[in-house]
Design a protein around this motif. Sequence first.
Motif, PDB file in Angstrom:
ATOM      1  N   GLU A  63       2.402   1.830  -3.430  1.00 45.82           N
ATOM      2  CA  GLU A  63       1.115   2.550  -4.347  1.00 45.82           C
ATOM      3  C   GLU A  63       1.045   4.052  -4.104  1.00 45.82           C
ATOM      4  O   GLU A  63       0.952   4.826  -4.929  1.00 45.82           O
ATOM      5  CB  GLU A  63      -0.143   1.883  -4.241  1.00 45.82           C
ATOM      6  CG  GLU A  63      -1.368   2.457  -4.809  1.00 45.82           C
ATOM      7  CD  GLU A  63      -1.494   2.077  -6.225  1.00 45.82           C
ATOM      8  OE1 GLU A  63      -2.032   2.850  -6.899  1.00 45.82           O
ATOM      9  OE2 GLU A  63      -0.666   1.274  -6.792  1.00 45.82           O
ATOM     10  N   ARG A 109      -1.148   7.749   2.097  1.00 44.54           N
ATOM     11  CA  ARG A 109      -1.175   8.821   1.173  1.00 44.54           C
ATOM     12  C   ARG A 109      -0.126  10.028   1.651  1.00 44.54           C
ATOM     13  O   ARG A 109       0.244  10.619   0.869  1.00 44.54           O
ATOM     14  CB  ARG A 109      -2.284   8.909   0.453  1.00 44.54           C
ATOM     15  CG  ARG A 109      -2.725   7.680  -0.500  1.00 44.54           C
ATOM     16  CD  ARG A 109      -4.119   8.066  -1.312  1.00 44.54           C
ATOM     17  NE  ARG A 109      -4.565   6.996  -1.882  1.00 44.54           N
ATOM     18  CZ  ARG A 109      -3.905   6.391  -3.336  1.00 44.54           C
ATOM     19  NH1 ARG A 109      -2.972   7.158  -3.634  1.00 44.54           N
ATOM     20  NH2 ARG A 109      -4.335   5.415  -3.721  1.00 44.54           N
ATOM     21  N   GLY A 131       0.811  -1.333   0.060  1.00 50.29           N
ATOM     22  CA  GLY A 131      -0.189   0.040  -0.072  1.00 50.29           C
ATOM     23  C   GLY A 131       0.900   1.246   0.210  1.00 50.29           C
ATOM     24  O   GLY A 131       0.688   2.169  -0.528  1.00 50.29           O
ATOM     25  N   ASP A 150       2.152   7.356  -6.683  1.00 47.97           N
ATOM     26  CA  ASP A 150       1.075   8.261  -7.025  1.00 47.97           C
ATOM     27  C   ASP A 150       1.593   9.706  -6.559  1.00 47.97           C
ATOM     28  O   ASP A 150       1.341  10.714  -7.416  1.00 47.97           O
ATOM     29  CB  ASP A 150      -0.497   8.004  -6.264  1.00 47.97           C
ATOM     30  CG  ASP A 150      -1.340   6.933  -6.794  1.00 47.97           C
ATOM     31  OD1 ASP A 150      -0.856   6.723  -8.081  1.00 47.97           O
ATOM     32  OD2 ASP A 150      -2.135   6.541  -6.254  1.00 47.97           O
TER      33      ASP A 150
END
Length: 355
Positions: free
Chosen positions: A94, A309, A91, A98
């Motif tokens: 990823e 993120r 995760g 991004d």
Amino acid sequence: MPEGPRRPRRGATTIEEVARAAGVSRQTVSNALNAPQRVRPETLERVNAAIRELGYQPDQSARSLRSGARRTIGYLAPVDDPLDPNPLMAGFLEALVDAAGAAGQRVLLFRPGQGTADPVAAIDELVAARQVDGLVLADVLHEDVRIAHVARLGVPFVSFGRTGPGAPQHWVDIDNEAAMAEVVRHLASLGHRRIGYLGAAEELPWMAARRVGFLAEAQRLGLSAVATGGAETAAAGSVVASVRRLLRGPDRPTAFAAGSDLLALDLSEAVRAEGLVVGPDGVAVTGFHDTPLCRHLHPALTSVRLPLRTIAVALVGRLLDQVRGEAAPAQGLELPTDLVVRGSSGRSGRAQRSG
């Protein structure tokens, strides 16, 4: 008849030849290639005309790592089993790709080559090839040799995980102690007075911090607490056996917190093996990381969610600041987590902020 574009001469044209043809210094040609905003428009046009006329091809491998010309970030990927991958780091990767893409960057994954497990050698090879602008490191340990090495090299870097005293504080992380303290408060709010903790190897700084946070908050709240894992688990023969032994005791915990979601699965197996149920009407169980499997378990698993993120965006931003030559922050960045409450410990799907 107008003369066509001049063909490049045999042999590599040098930057000095471009400078002489344009009537400028070598540094001005370098600025025109790497930082055109620093060059006056008429000078820039003259340099570009000389580059076209001479057929000059900049040597990408000769540019500095700090130039930002490659627009590529190197990520030293942790060693993992492709048949049993770490869901958290998948995760994170990823999120990192991004965040890098949003900043106009690519991510180059690398590891030590075959026959060696030396991360320093892998870093040296990548730096010597001048393929990246900077490095992202993860799974940072105490006195991590990778951190010390890149600091000596002067290579721009950031880490997902805290660097030690004396090392550059180019890190982004969560407060593991605070996150686990929030779990303890959640269990206490449900009426649990005897709670247990299952962790992993204590040499992992994040696992050690979670255990400390669990025990400290339990003591502050006056709860009866026991921690197992690491050496205790090895003595019992397995994780499940260690937990089952606790569940057979006269003062068995009525709730358990795990240092990861995978360890929470072992907790659940041990609870069921003792003929008990997982959930608020039996033994409450919580995890850590909030990986996708949490939502698909029965009951769904309460877990600590990491802001992957936000972590990735902060890492990329801090790294690119270094690449551009801007001053690096004197301190690392600590981000809060969310406790996502599900059926394994409570009856709602609310999220509570910690950290």
